[in-house]
Every structure is written in structure tokens, then in C-alpha cells.
Write an enzyme that holds these catalytic residues in place. Structure first.
Site, PDB file in Angstrom:
ATOM      1  N   ASP A   1      55.467  54.514  66.979  1.00 23.46           N
ATOM      2  CA  ASP A   1      55.143  53.091  67.103  1.00 23.46           C
ATOM      3  C   ASP A   1      53.634  52.902  67.255  1.00 23.46           C
ATOM      4  O   ASP A   1      53.125  52.727  68.359  1.00 23.46           O
ATOM      5  CB  ASP A   1      55.895  52.522  68.307  1.00 23.46           C
TER       6      ASP A   1
ATOM      7  N   ARG B   1      60.861  52.112  80.972  1.00 23.28           N
ATOM      8  CA  ARG B   1      60.799  52.296  82.419  1.00 23.28           C
ATOM      9  C   ARG B   1      62.148  52.373  83.133  1.00 23.28           C
ATOM     10  O   ARG B   1      62.304  53.185  84.050  1.00 23.28           O
ATOM     11  CB  ARG B   1      59.916  51.199  83.035  1.00 23.28           C
TER      12      ARG B   1
ATOM     13  N   ARG C   1      66.237  44.734  79.799  1.00 17.34           N
ATOM     14  CA  ARG C   1      66.317  44.989  81.232  1.00 17.34           C
ATOM     15  C   ARG C   1      67.698  44.596  81.740  1.00 17.34           C
ATOM     16  O   ARG C   1      68.377  43.745  81.158  1.00 17.34           O
ATOM     17  CB  ARG C   1      65.269  44.168  81.996  1.00 17.34           C
TER      18      ARG C   1
ATOM     19  N   ASP D   1      45.581  46.757  59.392  1.00 19.69           N
ATOM     20  CA  ASP D   1      44.287  47.034  58.789  1.00 19.69           C
ATOM     21  C   ASP D   1      44.325  46.563  57.334  1.00 19.69           C
ATOM     22  O   ASP D   1      45.318  45.982  56.895  1.00 19.69           O
ATOM     23  CB  ASP D   1      43.983  48.537  58.877  1.00 19.69           C
ATOM     24  N   ILE D   2      43.258  46.828  56.584  1.00 25.31           N
ATOM     25  CA  ILE D   2      43.274  46.479  55.179  1.00 25.31           C
ATOM     26  C   ILE D   2      44.336  47.323  54.476  1.00 25.31           C
ATOM     27  O   ILE D   2      44.676  48.420  54.921  1.00 25.31           O
ATOM     28  CB  ILE D   2      41.892  46.679  54.526  1.00 25.31           C
TER      29      ILE D   2
ATOM     30  N   LYS E   1      51.925  50.523  65.291  1.00 21.86           N
ATOM     31  CA  LYS E   1      51.632  49.115  64.987  1.00 21.86           C
ATOM     32  C   LYS E   1      50.395  48.979  64.099  1.00 21.86           C
ATOM     33  O   LYS E   1      49.427  48.302  64.457  1.00 21.86           O
ATOM     34  CB  LYS E   1      51.467  48.315  66.275  1.00 21.86           C
TER      35      LYS E   1
ATOM     36  N   LYS F   1      60.794  57.017  71.366  1.00 22.68           N
ATOM     37  CA  LYS F   1      59.629  56.312  70.832  1.00 22.68           C
ATOM     38  C   LYS F   1      58.348  56.941  71.345  1.00 22.68           C
ATOM     39  O   LYS F   1      58.177  57.174  72.545  1.00 22.68           O
ATOM     40  CB  LYS F   1      59.652  54.834  71.229  1.00 22.68           C
TER      41      LYS F   1
ATOM     42  N   THR G   1      56.361  41.294  72.798  1.00 19.24           N
ATOM     43  CA  THR G   1      57.211  40.768  73.869  1.00 19.24           C
ATOM     44  C   THR G   1      56.453  40.565  75.174  1.00 19.24           C
ATOM     45  O   THR G   1      57.004  40.015  76.125  1.00 19.24           O
ATOM     46  CB  THR G   1      58.417  41.705  74.112  1.00 19.24           C
TER      47      THR G   1
ATOM     48  N   ASP H   1      56.583  56.118  77.043  1.00 21.28           N
ATOM     49  CA  ASP H   1      55.261  55.561  77.336  1.00 21.28           C
ATOM     50  C   ASP H   1      54.662  56.354  78.495  1.00 21.28           C
ATOM     51  O   ASP H   1      54.556  55.878  79.640  1.00 21.28           O
ATOM     52  CB  ASP H   1      55.383  54.072  77.661  1.00 21.28           C
TER      53      ASP H   1
END
Length: 244
Positions: A62, A217, A187, A67-68, A64, A35, A126, A13
Site C-alpha cells: 500500500d 491496531r 473497529r 505522480d505523473i 498510494k 498489508k 479514512t 503498520d
């Protein structure tokens, strides 16, 4: 390669390829699966996927999708063309959308002569707690809602779901062993929770039934990403050994 190492997915990320290169080089051989999420993909495009694949890594794209059915099918075709190993759609897009995605993944993989990526359905993010879930109409308990969505995903032909580790046990009990459960929100007691609300330790998540653990992280922000990844892998290994 150890099974424990294959279970860890490092979440990149991050805002740029330079950051990705730095993290991947720092982690070294302590992780094989990464990812790529929305921010990084929008910043770098398919080039970041190609970079990760060129270094021999597995890629979880990823995005996500929600949509149609026609749009999701077209997007799935392009995702398969990239050669990623795992990808996501939203289960709340409905049965028709999920079934259309499954069909597009299978047909595109055959067309391009590649292995189809693992297709996952996102259940409840989450980052949401029970109160926040209620704000968007999820009035029942999150755990029960997630299990219902996971069951629907399996019936629609998906390979697995993304869910909080707190729901892994309930999902595993409902769908049994041939279904993939990918869990973010992992975590240790020493890690900051950040914007994740429903979290658990790596060992507890594996014991509950999770297949893959997505960890960002605690690894990418560590002063020693290699050691951080290795510690997580060791924790996964202990949990897998204890389950035998």
C-alpha cells in the site's frame, strides 16, 4: 481455507521486520493476507515483501502512488516484479494516470510471467472527516465524492478502490459485484478509533458490500493477536452467512 479468512488483511503498520515477525508468528494461521505500508517499506524495503511471501502470505503493498503517469508506470512495473498480490494508486491522479498504471500492471505481469496484482484506487483517506475534506477543496459530501471517484476508477480499468466502510454501500450500488472494495477503518465497539474518522464494524462493512477488510491496531496491538484475528474472521463469517 475459509472465505472469511481470505477477506481479512492485517495491516503491518510497524517500524521493523522484527516487529513483523513477532506479529506474524503471534497471529499464526488466523490470517493469510498482510498489508505493508509506507513506513515499513521505507524501513525494510523489498526484503519485507520477500519475507512475507516466503512464509506463504499474500501481500498488499500500500504505497498510494500519485505522480505523473510515466513515473507511476515505472513504479507499477517494479511492484509487479516483487510479486505482490494487491497495490494502490490515488484516483485523484486522474484518468490518464490510472489508465497508464493499468497498462503497466498488465504488460509487466505478462513480461515477468506472474499474476497481476489487484490494482486499487485510493478515494478519500479514512482519516479525513467532512470538515477536513473541505479544507482541501472537497466541498461536496464525502460519500458522493467517493462514489464518483470509484466510478471513474472502474471506467479507467482499475480492479477496485480503497474507501471507508461508510461508503461501501454507495460504491457497490454504483459499480455492482465485479469490483473490489477494500475498507480500512474497521473497529469493534470495544476498540479505540485512533486517527480514523469514518469507521464501521467488520460485520457491517461486509454487509454493506466490502470485499476485504484492513485491520491493524485491534490485532497487532492486542495482547492476543491470534484471538483478535480469529474473532474478526468469525464476525466476517457470520456476515457472509447472513448474506446468503
Amino acid at each position: 481455507m475459509s472465505k472469511a479468512k481470505e477477506r481479512l488483511i492485517v495491516a503491518l503498520d510497524l517500524p521493523s521486520k522484527n516487529d513483523v515477525v513477532r506479529v506474524c508468528e503471534a497471529v499464526g494461521e488466523n490470517a493469510v493476507f498482510y498489508k505493508v505500508g509506507l513506513q515499513l517499506f521505507l524501513a525494510e524495503g523489498q526484503a519485507i515483501v520477500h519475507y512475507l511471501k516466503s512464509r506463504g502470505s499474500k501481500v498488499f503493498l500500500d504505497l498510494k502512488l500519485h505522480d505523473i503517469p510515466h513515473q507511476v508506470a515505472g513504479a507499477c512495473r517494479e511492484i509487479v516484479r516483487m510479486g505482490v498480490d494487491m497495490t494502490t494508486i490515488h484516483t485523484m491522479g486522474g484518468v490518464e494516470m490510472m489508465q497508464t498504471a493499468v497498462k503497466a500492471i498488465k504488460e509487466s505481469a505478462q513480461e515477468f510471467g506472474v499474476k497481476p496484482p489487484i490494482l486499487l484506487g485510493v478515494t478519500v483517506l479514512t482519516s479525513l472527516n467532512q470538515s477536513q475534506a473541505g479544507e482541501i477543496g472537497i466541498t461536496a459530501g464525502i460519500s458522493g465524492h467517493v462514489v464518483r471517484l470509484a466510478t471513474l476508477a472502474k471506467e479507467s480499468g482499475l480492479d477496485g478502490v480503497v474507501a471507508s466502510p461508510l461508503e461501501s454501500g454507495g460504491i457497490r450500488g454504483a459499480v455492482r459485484d465485479d469490483f473490489v472494495i477494500v475498507t480500512p477503518g474497521i473497529r469493534s465497539s470495544a476498540d479505540a478509533v485512533g486517527d480514523q474518522k469514518r469507521v464501521l464494524s467488520a460485520a457491517d462493512a461486509i454487509a454493506a458490500g466490502s470485499t476485504y477488510l484492513v485491520i491493524g491496531r485491534p490485532i497487532v496491538k492486542s495482547t492476543d493477536p491470534a484471538q483478535a484475528a480469529a474473532l474478526i474472521t468469525s464476525e466476517i463469517e457470520r456476515a457472509l452467512t447472513a448474506a446468503i
